[in-house]
Design a protein around this motif. Structure first.
Motif, PDB file in Angstrom:
ATOM      1  N   GLU A  77       2.859   1.287   7.118  1.00  0.00           N
ATOM      2  CA  GLU A  77       3.985   0.744   7.879  1.00  0.00           C
ATOM      3  C   GLU A  77       3.571   0.380   9.303  1.00  0.00           C
ATOM      4  O   GLU A  77       4.285  -0.352   9.987  1.00  0.00           O
ATOM      5  N   GLY A  78       2.428   0.884   9.729  1.00  0.00           N
ATOM      6  CA  GLY A  78       1.947   0.598  11.083  1.00  0.00           C
ATOM      7  C   GLY A  78       0.972  -0.559  11.154  1.00  0.00           C
ATOM      8  O   GLY A  78       0.324  -0.770  12.194  1.00  0.00           O
ATOM      9  N   ILE A  79       0.854  -1.337  10.086  1.00  0.00           N
ATOM     10  CA  ILE A  79      -0.057  -2.488  10.101  1.00  0.00           C
ATOM     11  C   ILE A  79       0.374  -3.472  11.190  1.00  0.00           C
ATOM     12  O   ILE A  79       1.488  -3.972  11.187  1.00  0.00           O
ATOM     13  N   ASP A  80      -0.519  -3.727  12.124  1.00  0.00           N
ATOM     14  CA  ASP A  80      -0.241  -4.661  13.226  1.00  0.00           C
ATOM     15  C   ASP A  80      -1.574  -5.054  13.854  1.00  0.00           C
ATOM     16  O   ASP A  80      -2.048  -4.421  14.789  1.00  0.00           O
ATOM     17  N   PHE A  81      -2.217  -6.071  13.285  1.00  0.00           N
ATOM     18  CA  PHE A  81      -3.483  -6.527  13.835  1.00  0.00           C
ATOM     19  C   PHE A  81      -3.519  -8.050  13.853  1.00  0.00           C
ATOM     20  O   PHE A  81      -2.618  -8.703  13.316  1.00  0.00           O
ATOM     21  N   VAL A  82      -4.539  -8.603  14.508  1.00  0.00           N
ATOM     22  CA  VAL A  82      -4.664 -10.055  14.620  1.00  0.00           C
ATOM     23  C   VAL A  82      -6.084 -10.455  14.222  1.00  0.00           C
ATOM     24  O   VAL A  82      -7.052  -9.909  14.743  1.00  0.00           O
ATOM     25  N   LEU A  83      -6.170 -11.398  13.304  1.00  0.00           N
ATOM     26  CA  LEU A  83      -7.447 -11.964  12.909  1.00  0.00           C
ATOM     27  C   LEU A  83      -7.654 -13.283  13.662  1.00  0.00           C
ATOM     28  O   LEU A  83      -6.801 -14.174  13.606  1.00  0.00           O
ATOM     29  N   ILE A  84      -8.768 -13.389  14.369  1.00  0.00           N
ATOM     30  CA  ILE A  84      -9.109 -14.610  15.094  1.00  0.00           C
ATOM     31  C   ILE A  84     -10.267 -15.275  14.350  1.00  0.00           C
ATOM     32  O   ILE A  84     -11.360 -14.716  14.236  1.00  0.00           O
ATOM     33  N   ARG A  85     -10.021 -16.476  13.889  1.00  0.00           N
ATOM     34  CA  ARG A  85     -10.983 -17.226  13.076  1.00  0.00           C
ATOM     35  C   ARG A  85     -11.500 -18.428  13.868  1.00  0.00           C
ATOM     36  O   ARG A  85     -10.699 -19.255  14.302  1.00  0.00           O
ATOM     37  N   GLU A  86     -12.812 -18.509  14.074  1.00  0.00           N
ATOM     38  CA  GLU A  86     -13.377 -19.714  14.685  1.00  0.00           C
ATOM     39  C   GLU A  86     -13.168 -20.867  13.704  1.00  0.00           C
ATOM     40  O   GLU A  86     -13.443 -20.742  12.524  1.00  0.00           O
ATOM     41  N   GLN A  87     -12.691 -22.025  14.190  1.00  0.00           N
ATOM     42  CA  GLN A  87     -12.220 -23.045  13.269  1.00  0.00           C
ATOM     43  C   GLN A  87     -12.893 -24.412  13.368  1.00  0.00           C
ATOM     44  O   GLN A  87     -12.509 -25.318  12.633  1.00  0.00           O
ATOM     45  N   THR A 107      -5.761   0.814  11.168  1.00  0.00           N
ATOM     46  CA  THR A 107      -6.724   1.138  12.231  1.00  0.00           C
ATOM     47  C   THR A 107      -7.240  -0.112  12.940  1.00  0.00           C
ATOM     48  O   THR A 107      -7.951  -0.004  13.943  1.00  0.00           O
ATOM     49  N   LEU A 108      -6.886  -1.286  12.448  1.00  0.00           N
ATOM     50  CA  LEU A 108      -7.435  -2.534  12.996  1.00  0.00           C
ATOM     51  C   LEU A 108      -6.600  -3.035  14.169  1.00  0.00           C
ATOM     52  O   LEU A 108      -5.400  -2.818  14.227  1.00  0.00           O
ATOM     53  N   ALA A 131     -13.595  -6.111   4.373  1.00  0.00           N
ATOM     54  CA  ALA A 131     -12.646  -6.402   3.306  1.00  0.00           C
ATOM     55  C   ALA A 131     -12.193  -5.106   2.632  1.00  0.00           C
ATOM     56  O   ALA A 131     -11.011  -4.940   2.300  1.00  0.00           O
ATOM     57  N   LEU A 132     -13.109  -4.179   2.454  1.00  0.00           N
ATOM     58  CA  LEU A 132     -12.763  -2.874   1.876  1.00  0.00           C
ATOM     59  C   LEU A 132     -11.825  -2.109   2.795  1.00  0.00           C
ATOM     60  O   LEU A 132     -10.761  -1.626   2.373  1.00  0.00           O
ATOM     61  N   ASN A 133     -12.187  -2.013   4.069  1.00  0.00           N
ATOM     62  CA  ASN A 133     -11.375  -1.229   5.004  1.00  0.00           C
ATOM     63  C   ASN A 133     -10.042  -1.883   5.315  1.00  0.00           C
ATOM     64  O   ASN A 133      -9.084  -1.199   5.680  1.00  0.00           O
ATOM     65  N   MET A 134      -9.968  -3.205   5.163  1.00  0.00           N
ATOM     66  CA  MET A 134      -8.695  -3.879   5.364  1.00  0.00           C
ATOM     67  C   MET A 134      -7.669  -3.430   4.327  1.00  0.00           C
ATOM     68  O   MET A 134      -6.471  -3.398   4.598  1.00  0.00           O
ATOM     69  N   VAL A 135      -8.151  -3.046   3.165  1.00  0.00           N
ATOM     70  CA  VAL A 135      -7.266  -2.540   2.124  1.00  0.00           C
ATOM     71  C   VAL A 135      -7.077  -1.028   2.238  1.00  0.00           C
ATOM     72  O   VAL A 135      -5.979  -0.508   2.043  1.00  0.00           O
ATOM     73  N   LEU A 167       0.842  -1.189   0.000  1.00  0.00           N
ATOM     74  CA  LEU A 167       0.000   0.000   0.000  1.00  0.00           C
ATOM     75  C   LEU A 167       0.879   1.241   0.000  1.00  0.00           C
ATOM     76  O   LEU A 167       1.887   1.305   0.710  1.00  0.00           O
ATOM     77  N   SER A 168       0.499   2.235  -0.781  1.00  0.00           N
ATOM     78  CA  SER A 168       1.339   3.431  -0.925  1.00  0.00           C
ATOM     79  C   SER A 168       1.243   4.370   0.273  1.00  0.00           C
ATOM     80  O   SER A 168       2.164   5.142   0.532  1.00  0.00           O
ATOM     81  N   ASP A 169       0.152   4.316   1.011  1.00  0.00           N
ATOM     82  CA  ASP A 169      -0.016   5.193   2.163  1.00  0.00           C
ATOM     83  C   ASP A 169       1.058   4.888   3.201  1.00  0.00           C
ATOM     84  O   ASP A 169       1.207   3.736   3.621  1.00  0.00           O
ATOM     85  N   PRO A 170       1.824   5.889   3.651  1.00  0.00           N
ATOM     86  CA  PRO A 170       2.894   5.626   4.631  1.00  0.00           C
ATOM     87  C   PRO A 170       2.388   5.047   5.946  1.00  0.00           C
ATOM     88  O   PRO A 170       3.140   4.395   6.671  1.00  0.00           O
ATOM     89  N   ARG A 171       1.120   5.265   6.251  1.00  0.00           N
ATOM     90  CA  ARG A 171       0.565   4.702   7.485  1.00  0.00           C
ATOM     91  C   ARG A 171       0.514   3.181   7.448  1.00  0.00           C
ATOM     92  O   ARG A 171       0.365   2.539   8.497  1.00  0.00           O
TER      93      ARG A 171
END
Length: 371
Positions: free
Chosen positions: A128-138, A240-241, A231-235, A122-126
């Motif tokens: 670089e701060g991607i740091d989230f966790v997806l928890i999937r019921e399995q 922010t997640l 899915a849209l906001n993840m991109v 992603l071109s947005d410099p922000r």
């Protein structure tokens, strides 16, 4: 939490394809990090399983391998499956799903973090701060239909989604506890319920139970997102997640999208966590196109090993195991950020062996930083 142990026993299943290449690299790194951190020794009990083993022996998951997983302190898994090797009914050979159901590994944990030195998708410099966790019921959701689907008169097909109170409660509680841990480390402390509650009764039920669990954790922010909007906001704004919790199929799809934000599956570790067992594996597959060439990126396997050490540290009250995990993560970051080794996957020249040597040699360089 169990009592401290003199040694830790890990069941190792390298599996197929590049799993057989990245696993030895990971074991070498874990051994070096554990020794440097002064943690209890980790012993590895290796067993063959998977599609290629099935082609050779007629067994995809031998009873001896299953029993080793049952009695081990943790399970370290490479990758399994092969396009041209299938069961007689044409279905794929994926013992990882069998292990998931056998041991009730209800929480699929997918940390998504951008490391300096990786491609900037992603071109947005922000970003670089991607740091989230997806928890999937399995253990349920749409995957409940595996082996239960129905085709009627060659005209209609049905797969049933299952959402239970017990299954949703435990995975949501897991997500809130993880958010609390992350909040103590300076993260936002937010759990987002990802569903399609505006359409499906099962998803409205999932959200209702989410709210009940959220009421028990007033210190954690609650949030909601329909899966398509997420899915849209993840991109658009993944920075922010924080922690996301969702149904099985939604999580399966979103976790691959999330990995794409940080450069691909080569940097995507994962854990499958149950009440009594934990399985740790890179999110990538067996990569038949590059298997046997020695060029696979072992980073996701390394980071999965770090996740395993963190989990073992909590279960056995061994803080030095957590220090070993931090050493591995920091050594991977140091290797990438300094350009000492860049995987071929990202346009660099480092093969699997070169990445392994570089990360292991970086352990000493990052030890003071971690301490």
């Amino acid at each position: 939490m169990s009592s401290p142990k003199n040694s830790i026993k890990v069941a190792v299943l390298p599996g197929d394809g590049i799993g057989r290449e990245v696993m030895p690299a990971c074991l070498e790194l874990i051994d070096a990090a554990v020794k440097l951190a002064g943690a209890p020794p980790v012993t590895f009990d290796t067993h063959q399983a998977g599609a290629q083993h099935y082609a050779e022996t007629g067994e995809a998951l031998p009873a001896s391998a299953l029993e080793a997983c049952r009695t081990a302190d943790a399970i370290l898994f490479g990758a399994m499956g092969w396009p041209d090797i299938r069961f007689p009914d044409g279905t794929e050979i994926i013992p990882q799903l069998d292990l998931r159901m056998e041991f009730g590994l209800f929480a699929g944990v997918r940390p998504i973090r951008w490391f300096p030195g990786l491609p900037k998708v992603l071109s947005d410099p922000r970003a670089e701060g991607i740091d989230f966790v997806l928890i999937r019921e399995q253990t349920e959701g749409l995957f409940y239909a595996r082996g239960r689907g129905e085709i009627r008169d060659d005209q209609e097909a049905y797969d049933t989604m299952q959402i239970t109170r017990a299954g949703t409660e435990r995975v949501t509680e897991f997500a809130f506890r993880l958010a609390a841990e992350r909040k103590r480390r300076g993260k936002p402390g937010t759990v987002t319920c990802v569903d399609k509650a505006n359409v499906f009764a099962s998803m409205a039920f999932f959200r209702k139970i989410y709210d009940e669990i959220a009421d028990r954790h007033p210190e954690i922010n609650r949030d909601y997102a329909y899966v398509d909007a997420l899915a849209l906001n993840m991109v658009k704004k993944p920075w922010t997640l924080d922690v996301l919790v969702t149904e099985n199929m939604f999580g399966d799809i979103l976790s691959d999208l999330a990995a794409g934000l940080i450069g691909g599956m080569g940097m995507a570790p994962s854990a499958d966590i149950g009440e009594n067992h934990g399985l740790f594996q890179p999110a990538h597959g067996t990569a038949p196109d590059i298997a046997g060439k020695g060029i696979a990126n072992p980073s996701a396997m390394f980071l999965s090993g770090a996740m395993m050490l963190d989990w073992l540290a909590v279960r056995h009250g061994e803080q030095n195991l957590a220090e070993a995990a931090r050493l591995i993560e920091a050594a991977v970051e140091h290797t990438l950020s300094t350009g000492r080794a860049i995987p071929m996957e990202y346009g660099g020249k480092a093969n699997c062996a070169e990445m392994t040597r570089s990360v292991i040699s970086s352990l000493g360089a990052v030890q003071k930083e971690v301490a």
